[in-house]
Design a protein around this motif. Structure first.
Motif, mmCIF file in Angstrom:
data_model
loop_
_atom_site.group_PDB
_atom_site.id
_atom_site.type_symbol
_atom_site.label_atom_id
_atom_site.label_comp_id
_atom_site.label_asym_id
_atom_site.label_seq_id
_atom_site.Cartn_x
_atom_site.Cartn_y
_atom_site.Cartn_z
ATOM 1 N N VAL A 216 0.776 -1.048 0.102
ATOM 2 C CA VAL A 216 -0.056 0.015 -0.096
ATOM 3 C C VAL A 216 0.744 1.346 -0.110
ATOM 4 O O VAL A 216 1.818 1.450 0.619
ATOM 5 N N SER A 217 0.522 2.373 -0.825
ATOM 6 C CA SER A 217 1.352 3.533 -0.998
ATOM 7 C C SER A 217 1.129 4.116 0.347
ATOM 8 O O SER A 217 0.075 4.162 1.080
ATOM 9 N N PRO A 218 2.091 5.167 0.888
ATOM 10 C CA PRO A 218 2.239 5.720 1.956
ATOM 11 C C PRO A 218 1.707 7.030 1.876
ATOM 12 O O PRO A 218 1.895 7.722 1.005
ATOM 13 N N THR A 219 0.640 7.472 2.840
ATOM 14 C CA THR A 219 0.297 9.003 3.046
ATOM 15 C C THR A 219 0.718 9.699 4.083
ATOM 16 O O THR A 219 -0.017 10.855 4.309
ATOM 17 N N ARG A 220 1.646 9.107 4.764
ATOM 18 C CA ARG A 220 1.843 9.659 5.964
ATOM 19 C C ARG A 220 3.351 9.205 6.273
ATOM 20 O O ARG A 220 3.899 8.259 5.884
ATOM 21 N N ALA A 221 3.987 10.184 7.052
ATOM 22 C CA ALA A 221 5.560 9.458 7.169
ATOM 23 C C ALA A 221 5.779 8.414 8.188
ATOM 24 O O ALA A 221 6.476 7.462 7.931
ATOM 25 N N GLU A 222 4.584 8.175 8.845
ATOM 26 C CA GLU A 222 4.967 6.738 9.883
ATOM 27 C C GLU A 222 4.538 5.565 8.692
ATOM 28 O O GLU A 222 5.155 4.512 9.035
ATOM 29 N N HIS A 223 3.668 5.873 7.933
ATOM 30 C CA HIS A 223 3.811 4.815 6.817
ATOM 31 C C HIS A 223 4.784 4.459 5.986
ATOM 32 O O HIS A 223 5.398 3.133 5.787
ATOM 33 N N VAL A 224 5.738 5.384 5.886
ATOM 34 C CA VAL A 224 6.839 5.295 4.886
ATOM 35 C C VAL A 224 8.048 4.744 6.116
ATOM 36 O O VAL A 224 8.504 3.659 5.640
ATOM 37 N N LEU A 225 7.885 5.134 7.193
ATOM 38 C CA LEU A 225 8.827 4.411 8.040
ATOM 39 C C LEU A 225 8.391 3.016 8.491
ATOM 40 O O LEU A 225 9.286 1.866 8.324
ATOM 41 N N ALA A 226 7.034 2.761 8.359
ATOM 42 C CA ALA A 226 6.575 1.264 8.643
ATOM 43 C C ALA A 226 7.336 0.590 7.442
ATOM 44 O O ALA A 226 7.564 -0.787 7.806
ATOM 45 N N GLY A 227 7.400 0.899 6.303
ATOM 46 C CA GLY A 227 8.010 0.155 5.310
ATOM 47 C C GLY A 227 9.125 -0.069 4.947
ATOM 48 O O GLY A 227 9.996 -1.006 4.545
ATOM 49 N N LEU A 228 9.913 1.294 5.207
ATOM 50 C CA LEU A 228 11.172 1.626 4.584
ATOM 51 C C LEU A 228 12.445 1.881 5.756
ATOM 52 O O LEU A 228 13.637 2.075 5.351
ATOM 53 N N ALA A 229 11.795 1.981 6.947
ATOM 54 C CA ALA A 229 13.095 2.344 7.909
ATOM 55 C C ALA A 229 14.061 1.473 7.756
ATOM 56 O O ALA A 229 13.884 0.057 7.803
ATOM 57 N N LEU B 81 -15.870 12.018 -3.094
ATOM 58 C CA LEU B 81 -14.914 11.202 -3.785
ATOM 59 C C LEU B 81 -13.409 11.909 -3.321
ATOM 60 O O LEU B 81 -12.351 11.156 -3.351
ATOM 61 N N VAL B 82 -13.401 13.242 -3.233
ATOM 62 C CA VAL B 82 -12.036 13.671 -2.775
ATOM 63 C C VAL B 82 -11.624 13.589 -1.355
ATOM 64 O O VAL B 82 -10.657 13.062 -1.223
ATOM 65 N N GLU B 83 -12.645 13.486 -0.359
ATOM 66 C CA GLU B 83 -12.450 13.044 0.822
ATOM 67 C C GLU B 83 -11.981 11.486 0.776
ATOM 68 O O GLU B 83 -11.059 11.158 1.458
ATOM 69 N N ALA B 84 -12.910 10.649 0.159
ATOM 70 C CA ALA B 84 -12.554 9.329 -0.054
ATOM 71 C C ALA B 84 -11.010 8.871 -0.465
ATOM 72 O O ALA B 84 -10.449 8.185 -0.099
ATOM 73 N N ALA B 85 -10.742 9.611 -1.552
ATOM 74 C CA ALA B 85 -9.434 9.430 -1.857
ATOM 75 C C ALA B 85 -8.193 9.675 -1.205
ATOM 76 O O ALA B 85 -7.400 9.079 -0.702
ATOM 77 N N ALA B 86 -8.587 10.774 -0.409
ATOM 78 C CA ALA B 86 -7.632 11.364 0.670
ATOM 79 C C ALA B 86 -7.461 10.258 2.005
ATOM 80 O O ALA B 86 -6.489 10.060 2.465
ATOM 81 N N ASN B 87 -8.490 9.339 2.219
ATOM 82 C CA ASN B 87 -8.702 8.774 3.349
ATOM 83 C C ASN B 87 -8.281 7.310 2.726
ATOM 84 O O ASN B 87 -8.057 6.335 3.709
ATOM 85 N N LEU B 88 -8.149 7.013 1.425
ATOM 86 C CA LEU B 88 -8.119 5.403 1.041
ATOM 87 C C LEU B 88 -6.881 4.716 1.429
ATOM 88 O O LEU B 88 -7.194 3.627 2.134
ATOM 89 N N PHE B 89 -5.753 5.059 1.603
ATOM 90 C CA PHE B 89 -4.376 4.198 1.705
ATOM 91 C C PHE B 89 -4.446 4.242 3.450
ATOM 92 O O PHE B 89 -4.005 2.954 3.834
ATOM 93 N N HIS B 90 -4.886 5.273 3.923
ATOM 94 C CA HIS B 90 -4.706 5.305 5.530
ATOM 95 C C HIS B 90 -5.885 4.094 6.071
ATOM 96 O O HIS B 90 -5.301 3.303 6.791
ATOM 97 N N ILE B 91 -6.995 4.164 5.548
ATOM 98 C CA ILE B 91 -7.992 3.326 5.901
ATOM 99 C C ILE B 91 -7.657 1.907 5.538
ATOM 100 O O ILE B 91 -7.770 0.830 6.191
ATOM 101 N N LEU B 92 -7.077 1.705 4.385
ATOM 102 C CA LEU B 92 -6.670 0.362 3.806
ATOM 103 C C LEU B 92 -5.750 -0.112 4.894
ATOM 104 O O LEU B 92 -5.671 -1.270 5.296
ATOM 105 N N ARG B 93 -4.788 0.613 5.439
ATOM 106 C CA ARG B 93 -3.779 -0.054 6.537
ATOM 107 C C ARG B 93 -4.337 -0.136 7.819
ATOM 108 O O ARG B 93 -4.243 -1.135 8.504
ATOM 109 N N GLU B 94 -5.383 0.753 8.138
ATOM 110 C CA GLU B 94 -6.011 0.412 9.321
ATOM 111 C C GLU B 94 -6.966 -0.744 9.572
ATOM 112 O O GLU B 94 -7.172 -1.670 10.469
ATOM 113 N N ALA B 95 -7.760 -0.851 8.543
ATOM 114 C CA ALA B 95 -8.590 -2.246 8.288
ATOM 115 C C ALA B 95 -7.812 -3.338 8.112
ATOM 116 O O ALA B 95 -8.088 -4.467 8.565
#
Ligand code: TXA
Ligand code: MG
Length: 326
Positions: A160-173, A277-291
């Motif tokens: 899943v693509s990262p939309t927050r710095a913590e997502h980046v660190l979770a995958g690439l630290a 749809l704008v709000e949905a796109a902004a939330n998509l990858f974060h919600i995918l990770r949380e789910a």
């Protein structure tokens, strides 16, 4: 016997988290000049950046992502003059640049002879993908570095693509020198990719709805020949894959499923209660990770239907890839 462990050790480095301040951006630009890898925020997703002119640096990008193949990468530039130094612009390209740059549109254009771009960025093609992002931190970093930056999304390949710095660190630290923390990405899905030339083609739906691009050009922009636009569902490459299995078009949860709602369908998480749809796109990858975290290993996630128009096309494209057989 000790070789694998030693290789792992050699690959690990301390990943700095840099603030999105003048000092943090200056440090990030210095690291890029040293040929190191720096993740940075764009308005779409975080990019894994490296000097696009240096073969060794670009090769390190593929290594850090664990990318099995050398897909071509997008060259990020701070302004149109920098874009014109690496690519040839025709009137269509100029029209799209003035309508959508800075912003979430990537154009695949003929590579300018003698451009300082590693052939690993273009995968040896005579075209180059160019993007002028709108995020102020991305623009400040690109300006401070002063050259094109190759940047795929800052996630391990296929995830899943990262939309927050913590997502980046979770995958690439441990695999990159630094991440510049610019908070959550506003758009949330990657840039729209259009190739220009004889006829404009849509290579990937994304942050600028294709309908809006067609209106700006006054011409249709049909899906084009690309690995990103497979012609049959069975050919869909698994991508954006969480650990859990993904089902689309769900009106409700089946037993054991985590439901992600949209509009009238309320779930454990909801992309947008108002059907925006704008709000949905902004939330998509974060919600995918949380789910995914809530579903656990061997879990299942069901997504409510999202209309296939505007940004919904990009959302459904990403969900189809997340749902594809692996
Ligand atoms: O929003 C975005 O575009 C993000 C942020 C970081 O800018 N970047 C991004 O990069 O999504 P990446 O590497 O995940 O996707 C770039 C895609 C590749 O899959 C590749 O197939 C396509 O762009 N591409 C790049 N150069 C191309 C070329 N010369 N011809 C055709 N497709 C190309
Ligand atoms: Mg990606």
């Amino acid at each position: 016997m000790a070789t694998p462990a030693r290789q792992t050790l050699r690959q690990m480095e301390r990943t700095e988290t840099l603030a999105a301040t003048d000092a943090g951006i200056a440090r990030a630009a210095d690291l890029l000049r040293e040929g190191r890898l720096v993740a940075f925020p764009t308005e779409t997703v975080y990019g894994l950046g490296g000097n696009a002119a240096r073969d060794e640096t670009v090769a390190r990008i593929f290594e850090a992502k664990g990318r099995p193949r050398f897909n071509p990468l997008i060259a990020h530039v701070p302004d149109i003059a920098a874009a014109e130094r690496i690519a040839l612009f025709d009137p269509d390209a100029r029209a799209l640049a003035s309508a959508f740059w800075p912003g979430p549109l990537t154009m695949v254009l003929p590579l300018r002879d003698g451009a300082a771009i590693s052939p690993l960025v273009t995968a040896g093609h005579r075209t180059v993908a160019v993007r002028l992002p709108a995020h102020p931190v991305a623009r400040a970093l690109l300006a401070a570095f002063g050259g094109p930056v190759a940047a795929p999304s800052a996630n391990p390949s296929g995830r899943v693509s990262p939309t927050r710095a913590e997502h980046v660190l979770a995958g690439l630290a441990g695999r990159i020198a630094a991440v510049v923390d610019g908070g959550a990405c506003a758009v949330g899905v990657e840039s729209t990719i259009v190739s220009l030339g004889d006829a404009p083609r849509l290579l990937r739906p994304g942050g600028v709805p294709v309908e809006v691009i067609e209106a700006a050009l006054g011409r249709p922009v049909p899906p084009g020949g690309s690995e990103l636009a497979p012609s049959a569902p069975g050919q869909l490459a698994s991508h954006y894959a969480p650990g859990a299995a993904v089902r689309m078009g769900a009106r409700g949860a089946e037993t054991g499923e985590i439901l992600v709602g949209f509009g009238p369908v309320r779930g454990d998480f909801t992309l947008s209660e108002t059907g925006d749809l704008v709000e949905a796109a902004a939330n998509l990858f974060h919600i995918l990770r949380e789910a995914d975290a809530l579903a656990g290993p061997d879990g299942r996630i069901a997504f409510a239907p999202v209309p296939d128009k505007g940004l919904g096309r990009a959302i459904n494209d990403r969900l189809r890839r997340a749902a594809a057989p692996r």
